[in-house]
Design an enzyme around this catalytic site. Structure first.
Site, PDB file in Angstrom:
ATOM      1  N   LYS A 278       0.837  -1.199   0.000  1.00 43.14           N
ATOM      2  CA  LYS A 278       0.000   0.000   0.000  1.00 43.14           C
ATOM      3  C   LYS A 278       0.873   1.251   0.000  1.00 43.14           C
ATOM      4  CE  LYS A 278      -3.854  -1.901   2.753  1.00 43.14           C
ATOM      5  NZ  LYS A 278      -4.936  -1.716   1.769  1.00 43.14           N
ATOM      6  N   ARG A 352     -10.370 -11.540   2.017  1.00 44.72           N
ATOM      7  CA  ARG A 352     -11.261 -12.578   1.462  1.00 44.72           C
ATOM      8  C   ARG A 352     -10.612 -13.956   1.525  1.00 44.72           C
ATOM      9  NH1 ARG A 352     -11.509  -9.378  -4.085  1.00 44.72           N
ATOM     10  NH2 ARG A 352     -11.265  -7.701  -2.575  1.00 44.72           N
TER      11      ARG A 352
HETATM   12  N1  BES Z   1      -8.011  -3.841   4.445  1.00 41.29           N
HETATM   13  C1  BES Z   1      -8.196  -3.468   3.088  1.00 41.29           C
HETATM   14  C2  BES Z   1      -9.499  -2.692   2.863  1.00 41.29           C
HETATM   15  C3  BES Z   1      -9.554  -1.330   3.475  1.00 41.29           C
HETATM   16  C4  BES Z   1      -9.201  -0.224   2.752  1.00 41.29           C
HETATM   17  C5  BES Z   1     -10.056  -1.171   4.742  1.00 41.29           C
HETATM   18  C6  BES Z   1      -9.306   1.026   3.308  1.00 41.29           C
HETATM   19  C7  BES Z   1     -10.159   0.075   5.285  1.00 41.29           C
HETATM   20  C8  BES Z   1      -9.796   1.178   4.584  1.00 41.29           C
HETATM   21  C9  BES Z   1      -8.231  -4.689   2.204  1.00 41.29           C
HETATM   22  O1  BES Z   1      -7.440  -5.749   2.625  1.00 41.29           O
HETATM   23  C10 BES Z   1      -7.731  -4.256   0.879  1.00 41.29           C
HETATM   24  O2  BES Z   1      -6.598  -3.871   0.793  1.00 41.29           O
HETATM   25  N2  BES Z   1      -8.574  -4.338  -0.141  1.00 41.29           N
HETATM   26  C11 BES Z   1      -8.194  -3.939  -1.451  1.00 41.29           C
HETATM   27  C12 BES Z   1      -8.765  -4.928  -2.430  1.00 41.29           C
HETATM   28  C13 BES Z   1      -8.251  -4.762  -3.823  1.00 41.29           C
HETATM   29  C14 BES Z   1      -6.778  -5.041  -3.866  1.00 41.29           C
HETATM   30  C15 BES Z   1      -8.993  -5.699  -4.729  1.00 41.29           C
HETATM   31  C16 BES Z   1      -8.758  -2.545  -1.708  1.00 41.29           C
HETATM   32  O3  BES Z   1      -9.853  -2.230  -1.246  1.00 41.29           O
HETATM   33  O4  BES Z   1      -8.070  -1.750  -2.324  1.00 41.29           O
HETATM   34 MN    MN Z   2      -5.438  -5.526   2.025  1.00 42.49          MN
END
Ligand code: BES
Ligand code: MN
Ligand code: ZN
Length: 469
Positions: A278, A352
């Protein structure tokens, strides 16, 4: 602090440090004139003590508007605190809860730690009103300054409820159990990733379960391997911190066989994104990626205290998502416990994966109905913002029951669609599924991924990424 309930109609005789009375704006007497603030209490002594300030035009009973009067005439209390709910016509339990919370924050900031609240008489049955006041007060009593060196304990010393009937006492008990359990969850969510590792989450869970009388088991890598949880293991393998698989059982006696509710939670104690790392901005907040698991732990705590007549089990999947020489990579193929194979295209879509194995395992342990909660996608915040979480239901009956619960709890959820067509975005050339479905409908594709593992079992999925913080 445990609130007490006093069935006492004579609020005027109550020698409280702060006597809290709720107020709302009545419709203007004629068009164009100002709304008239009124107490939500019929007691004449209270009304006369508040009469001057209400008539002055200086106070409007807007939501969270407060006014504090010292030495109120004709009352035994040292202070009278009015807290507004807004327009009388639209006042409801959610607003009452907020008004109670505002009053507690206001009082605590002034070193006033003992409150007596007069239950509003007209808003709702006494039990529901008592529950809302107690919930608002206890939730507002919680402070996040746990690591400040100069932290002073400013928490409430006493909360007394006045008025109502015997049923209100049950409302106080329910509100206390619910709000203290929510605060338990909030404390976990605020713990930093270096403190709250999966192992420590397991320890905190075990202590909570011992306190309220729940059966609890905490497993780690060896158990995941034995169960064939290849998806969960794939996520966990990049971290030096071992994962935790937490199983909790609530098994009341004399409840007919047949229904077992399974509560499944995502508990990533820190989500760096892994190799698909990230951006630095805001990454610190990813300590809250265990909020779904924390919510389910709070739910189990409240269930243990309130003792509903249904079997409940909970499966919490906890790991840290890290990049390292041992981390899973984009392109890897994992085999989930159910046997399905998953091609990883983004290691940041890890929630997931742990839930795929958690949902399958909950069914194997006997869950006949599933609910999962997860900070699953940024996409749900794009869709709904921060005031409603996304809810998905596999069938109408499950949705009806859940929606009925929303009316009682006052929680904000918005139903989102499911549909096989979304799975097209997750077709892999070499495996059964991709772990991510691209930019569009990101929360829905994530939900459809989970549905592959919930299978035919009635299932509700809560994407709380936009609201958990
Ligand atoms: N934990 C994150 C989702 C998240 C994002 C929670 C912002 C709280 C605030 C999750 O694991 C994630 O990174 N999801 C990705 C999925 C994508 C890579 C398909 C996302 O939402 O960008
Ligand atoms: Mn994630
Ligand atoms: Zn995550």
């Amino acid at each position: 602090m445990t609130p007490t309930f006093v069935h006492l109609q004579d609020a005027a005789a109550q020698p409280a440090e702060v006597l809290l009375v709720f107020a709302a704006d009545a419709a203007p007497s004629e068009p164009g004139s100002e709304p008239r603030p009124e107490l939500l209490a019929a007691d004449l002594a209270l009304r006369s003590a508040a009469a001057a300030v209400l008539a002055s035009g200086e106070y409007k009973a807007a939501q969270n508007e407060l006014v504090l009067l010292h030495a109120p005439a004709g009352l035994a209390a040292k202070r009278l605190l009015l807290s507004g709910l807004g327009k009388q016509g639209s006042a409801d339990l959610r607003k009452l809860r907020r008004a109670a919370g505002a009053a507690v924050r206001y009082s605590k900031a002034r070193g006033l730690r003992s409150l007596a609240a007069v239950l509003p008489e007209t808003l709702a049955p006494a039990a529901a009103a008592a529950r809302a006041v107690v919930e608002g007060a206890i939730l507002a009593d919680w402070d996040p300054d746990m690591y400040k060196s100069d932290r002073k304990d400013g928490s409430l010393e006493a909360l007394t409820l006045l008025g109502g009937d015997a049923a209100a006492e049950q409302g106080v008990r329910e509100g206390t159990a619910m709000a203290q359990s929510q605060n338990f969850a909030r404390t976990l969510v605020h713990e930093p990733g270096n403190v709250l590792t999966p192992t420590v989450l397991g320890e905190r869970t075990a202590a909570m379960c011992a306190e309220v009388g729940l059966a609890c088991e905490v497993y780690s890598t060896a158990k995941l391997e034995e169960l064939g949880m290849g998806a969960f293991l794939g996520v966990a393998q990049g971290s030096d911190e071992p994962p935790a698989l937490i199983v909790i059982r609530y098994e009341p006696e004399n409840v007919p066989e047949g229904v077992t509710l399974g509560l499944v939670g995502k508990a990533i104690t820190f989500d760096t994104g892994g190799i698909s790392i990230k951006p630095a901005d805001g990454m610190d907040k990813m300590k809250y990626d265990m909020a779904g698991g924390a919510a389910m732990l709070g739910a189990m705590r409240a269930i243990a205290l309130l003792k509903p007549e249904v079997r409940v089990l909970s499966v919490i999947c906890s790991a840290e998502n890290m990049p390292s020489g041992r981390a899973y990579r984009p392109g890897d193929v994992l085999r989930a416990m159910s046997g399905k194979t998953i091609e990883i295209i983004n290691t940041d879509a890890e929630g997931r994966l742990v839930l795929a194995d958690g949902l399958h395992y909950a069914k194997q342990l006997g869950a006949t109905h599933l609910i999962d909660a997860a900070t699953l996608t940024g996409a749900i915040s794009v869709a709904l913002g921060h005031h409603n979480a996304g809810a998905y239901a596999s069938d109408e009956e499950s949705w009806r029951k859940f929606a009925d619960g929303l009316l009682v709890s006052g929680e904000g959820f918005w139903r989102m669609p499911l549909g096989e067509e979304y799975l097209e975005q997750m077709r892999s050339q070499i495996a059964d599924l991709l772990n991510a479905g691209g930019r569009y409908g990101g929360s829905v594709t994530a939900a459809m991924f989970l549905k592959e593992f919930a299978g035919q079992t009635p299932w509700i999925h809560l994407d709380i990424a936009g609201t958990a913080w």
